[in-house]
Design a protein around this motif. Structure first.
Motif, PDB file in Angstrom:
ATOM      1  N   TRP A 252       0.830  -1.194   0.000  1.00 22.69           N
ATOM      2  CA  TRP A 252       0.000   0.000   0.000  1.00 22.69           C
ATOM      3  C   TRP A 252       0.873   1.254   0.000  1.00 22.69           C
ATOM      4  O   TRP A 252       0.620   2.203  -0.758  1.00 22.69           O
ATOM      5  N   ASN A 256       0.960   4.213  -2.715  1.00 20.67           N
ATOM      6  CA  ASN A 256       0.191   5.406  -2.359  1.00 20.67           C
ATOM      7  C   ASN A 256       0.952   6.497  -1.600  1.00 20.67           C
ATOM      8  O   ASN A 256       0.630   7.674  -1.727  1.00 20.67           O
ATOM      9  N   THR A 478      -6.479   6.255  12.955  1.00 25.46           N
ATOM     10  CA  THR A 478      -7.645   5.379  12.775  1.00 25.46           C
ATOM     11  C   THR A 478      -8.218   5.023  14.134  1.00 25.46           C
ATOM     12  O   THR A 478      -7.545   5.097  15.154  1.00 25.46           O
ATOM     13  N   LYS A 530      -9.199   5.828   6.288  1.00 22.09           N
ATOM     14  CA  LYS A 530     -10.210   6.585   5.538  1.00 22.09           C
ATOM     15  C   LYS A 530      -9.560   7.793   4.877  1.00 22.09           C
ATOM     16  O   LYS A 530      -8.586   8.348   5.393  1.00 22.09           O
ATOM     17  N   PRO A 531     -10.109   8.239   3.742  1.00 24.47           N
ATOM     18  CA  PRO A 531      -9.509   9.356   2.991  1.00 24.47           C
ATOM     19  C   PRO A 531      -9.304  10.620   3.821  1.00 24.47           C
ATOM     20  O   PRO A 531      -8.282  11.293   3.689  1.00 24.47           O
ATOM     21  N   ALA A 532     -10.259  10.971   4.682  1.00 27.25           N
ATOM     22  CA  ALA A 532     -10.141  12.207   5.469  1.00 27.25           C
ATOM     23  C   ALA A 532      -8.958  12.130   6.431  1.00 27.25           C
ATOM     24  O   ALA A 532      -8.237  13.114   6.631  1.00 27.25           O
ATOM     25  N   ARG A 533      -8.745  10.955   7.031  1.00 29.56           N
ATOM     26  CA  ARG A 533      -7.627  10.788   7.961  1.00 29.56           C
ATOM     27  C   ARG A 533      -6.307  10.707   7.201  1.00 29.56           C
ATOM     28  O   ARG A 533      -5.279  11.190   7.671  1.00 29.56           O
ATOM     29  N   LEU A 534      -6.341  10.109   6.027  1.00 33.51           N
ATOM     30  CA  LEU A 534      -5.132  10.059   5.195  1.00 33.51           C
ATOM     31  C   LEU A 534      -4.710  11.473   4.815  1.00 33.51           C
ATOM     32  O   LEU A 534      -3.510  11.787   4.756  1.00 33.51           O
ATOM     33  N   ASP A 535      -5.688  12.338   4.601  1.00 35.32           N
ATOM     34  CA  ASP A 535      -5.380  13.727   4.246  1.00 35.32           C
ATOM     35  C   ASP A 535      -4.634  14.427   5.381  1.00 35.32           C
ATOM     36  O   ASP A 535      -3.723  15.232   5.137  1.00 35.32           O
ATOM     37  N   LYS A 538      -1.017  13.272   5.282  1.00 33.23           N
ATOM     38  CA  LYS A 538      -0.276  13.905   4.188  1.00 33.23           C
ATOM     39  C   LYS A 538       0.125  15.344   4.524  1.00 33.23           C
ATOM     40  O   LYS A 538       1.166  15.821   4.076  1.00 33.23           O
TER      41      LYS A 538
END
Length: 626
Positions: A252, A256, A478, A530-535, A538
């Motif tokens: 992953w 990513n 998470t 989840k995308p929001a937490r990945l943001d 980053k």
């Protein structure tokens, strides 16, 4: 006649009280004057005081630095328990705030002289059972005092080659000593007792700059740039980590977020503490091959090792009992007999860093992992045990500080150009021997942990980039992880009734990691993020390498000076909303919320905000040029 007597008595009183009158009028200079004139003495192994005609103590001041040494001027060997280099009534209010480091990184001391508090997770005195001189509360390596007129005094040692410095205190007395561990000082022999610093000022960060610059002359920082970023298996899989878990996250990350280049396999891959080249039953794959697969994906293999300890069931302990620190009867010292016995697969025994065969073993072990397994990052844990108190070493002339440092030097020899992270380590004894330093206890998915571990990391922000890169522990974004099913020692627990964290609490945690300026390691199973937490993750990339600077230990508003702009990190750990104020330099400033990217507006002189409970904001500040 009576009037003349009164005048004479008054003059004599002024002479006697002059140091303390100065202390009252000018706290920092008066206090340091009293310290410099304080008595010193040598305490022998039997607890008696050594004669000054037999043992001499030298204190040579040059500015705010003092070279300390002791010499045996008698014709007989002398066994020395400790050298008390300064001992005096400090004449400060019991309410004087303090901050001191502990011997090992899981402890910190705060509060006041009269009412000290354990700010770290596990204290030296209660958890590790390190004896304190005269049962006085004791800091190690350094101690700061916040005086009433906004002045601070910083006391510390700028070297740690052989002896650990101890700062013992109560509401009335300060006792500064070097632990000599009952070693024998031969006739005519001298010991360097490390260099001492006593300095003062009203700027917290500048005092730490002075300390770290002085330390660098004795223990140059081991540099390994840039600030490491990566992923760690512990907080998502714990000691039950498998080869598949690692492979899934490696794949992953490679696809990513390759900036997280270090893929670190944590505790759980090995069968026992000490058998580091073997695989445990749960892992389900060849550790060496998994590490090679990480490299094949364009990432860097990293691994957890606790080199100074061994389980009684390990092949290392069974086959090499002569390699271990001994008790008074000559048997391997079981660490739980004198302190904490270890958190998993114990009770632990301790490898003796003064033993030449142990040193050769360390070099060969890490050379194998570096060259054959391709490891470029070593997380060294349980390093405290390498400097354990109360043991007998192979080299009878060595202190526990020397035992640890010799072991670490052998590890560095074998690890080559790999990054070395110290964890659960003796802080001062690690100076100049590690590239990175864990600056807190383990982080867990609970608000209390985010708050308390955050403070531990912010308290040590002054070390980042000066002594090493700080490791504020993993960023957790998470809701589920290994801490749902195990405690901090890796033991199974129930996950029932677990309270969920709010979004603001996750952002608070992320802000403390960012404010540390140090390393960034994800502790989540990234295949499920989840995308929001990945943001959020980053937005923390890359680490600034610059720790936020604070006026005091309240840690409300921190300042980060970067090349092209400044940033502020604003915290509210309270249970209710608060107002926070950012004081701005002269000119017009465009401020932006780092989390959302929203421009907050253009401001002059100050920016005032309402900050919700359990939250933090990172504000980007760009000066508008006319």
């Amino acid at each position: 006649m009576l009037k003349r007597k009164k005048i004479l008595i008054l003059l004599l009183t002024l002479v006697v009280m002059q140091p303390f009158i100065s202390c009252s009028q000018n706290k920092e200079s008066g206090f340091l004057s009293v310290l410099k004139n304080a008595p010193a003495k040598v305490i022998l192994a039997d607890g008696s005081e050594a004669s000054k005609t037999a043992i001499s103590i030298q204190r040579k001041w040059k500015g705010d630095l003092c070279q300390l040494s002791v010499k045996n001027t008698s014709s007989s060997p002398v066994m020395i328990r400790e050298v008390i280099v300064f001992d005096f009534q400090h004449q400060l209010p019991g309410t004087t705030p303090i901050y001191g480091e502990s011997f090992q990184k899981l402890g910190q001391i705060g509060g006041t002289l009269a009412k000290p508090e354990d700010w770290g997770t596990y204290s030296d005195r209660s958890h590790y059972k390190i004896p304190e001189p005269e049962s006085m509360r004791t800091a190690y390596g350094m101690l700061t005092l916040e005086l009433q007129n906004s002045q601070r005094v910083l006391l510390g040692t700028t070297s740690c080659e052989k002896f650990i410095s101890r700062f013992s205190f109560d509401a009335k007395r300060l006792r500064i000593s070097m632990d000599c561990e009952n070693l024998s000082l031969q006739p005519g022999e001298s010991w360097n007792l490390e260099e001492f610093i006593a300095t003062s000022g009203n700027d917290r960060e500048k005092l730490y700059d002075r300390l770290t610059n002085a330390i660098a002359k004795h223990h140059p920082r081991l540099k390994h740039d840039p600030v490491p970023m990566g992923w760690c298996s512990w907080y998502c899989f714990g000691p039950q980590v498998t080869a598949k878990n690692v492979a899934d996250n490696t794949n992953w990350i490679a696809a990513n977020l390759p900036e997280l280049k270090y893929i670190q396999i944590d505790d759980g891959y090995q069968p026992w503490m000490g058998d580091w080249l073997e695989k445990g039953k749960a892992f389900g794959g060849d550790v060496g091959q998994v590490l090679k697969d990480i490299k094949a994906k364009g990432l860097e293999p990293a691994i957890w090792v606790a080199p100074f300890v061994a389980s009684p069931q390990s092949e290392l302990f069974k086959n090499h009992k002569d390699w271990f620190v001994k008790d008074e009867k000559g048997a391997p010292l079981r660490s739980d007999k004198i302190g904490f016995g270890g958190w998993r697969l114990g009770p632990w025994y301790v490898l003796d860093g003064t033993h030449p065969e142990v040193q050769a073993y360390y070099t060969n072990l890490f050379k194998t992992m570096r060259e054959q397994w391709g490891v470029t990052y070593f997380k060294l844990d349980a390093n405290y045990w390498g400097a354990i108190h109360g043991g007998v070493h192979y080299d009878k002339k060595a202190t526990r500080i020397e035992a640890y440092r010799r072991g670490m030097q052998a590890i560095l020899k074998g690890s080559g150009d790999a990054f070395i992270l110290g964890c659960n380590h003796p802080i001062w004894a690690s100076l100049g021997l590690i590239h990175g330093s864990r600056s807190s206890m383990d982080t867990w998915r609970k608000w209390d942990s985010f708050r308390d571990i955050g403070r531990e990391n912010l308290l040590r922000g002054w070390q980042n980039g000066r002594l090493w890169w700080n490791d504020p522990d993993c960023i957790l974004l998470t809701d589920a992880g290994a801490d749902e099913v195990m405690d901090q020692g890796g033991n199974a627990v129930s996950a029932q009734n677990k309270s969920r964290l709010t979004e603001n609490e996750f952002l608070y945690h992320a802000a403390t990691v960012y404010a540390s300026g140090g390393m960034l390691l994800s502790g989540d199973d990234l295949t499920k993020i989840k995308p929001a937490r990945l943001d959020i993750l980053k937005k923390l990339i890359p680490p600034t390498g610059v720790a936020a600077r604070f006026e005091n230990e309240k840690f409300e508003v921190g300042f980060i000076a970067l090349k092209d702009h400044n940033e502020y990190v604003v915290f509210n750990a309270e249970n209710a909303p608060v107002k926070r104020r950012i004081a701005l330099s002269k000119g017009r400033h465009q401020l932006k919320d780092k989390w959302t990217g929203k421009v907050l507006g253009v401001f002059e002189k100050e920016y005032v905000m309402d900050l919700p409970a359990h939250s933090a904001l990172i504000v980007e500040d760009r000066l508008i040029k006319n």
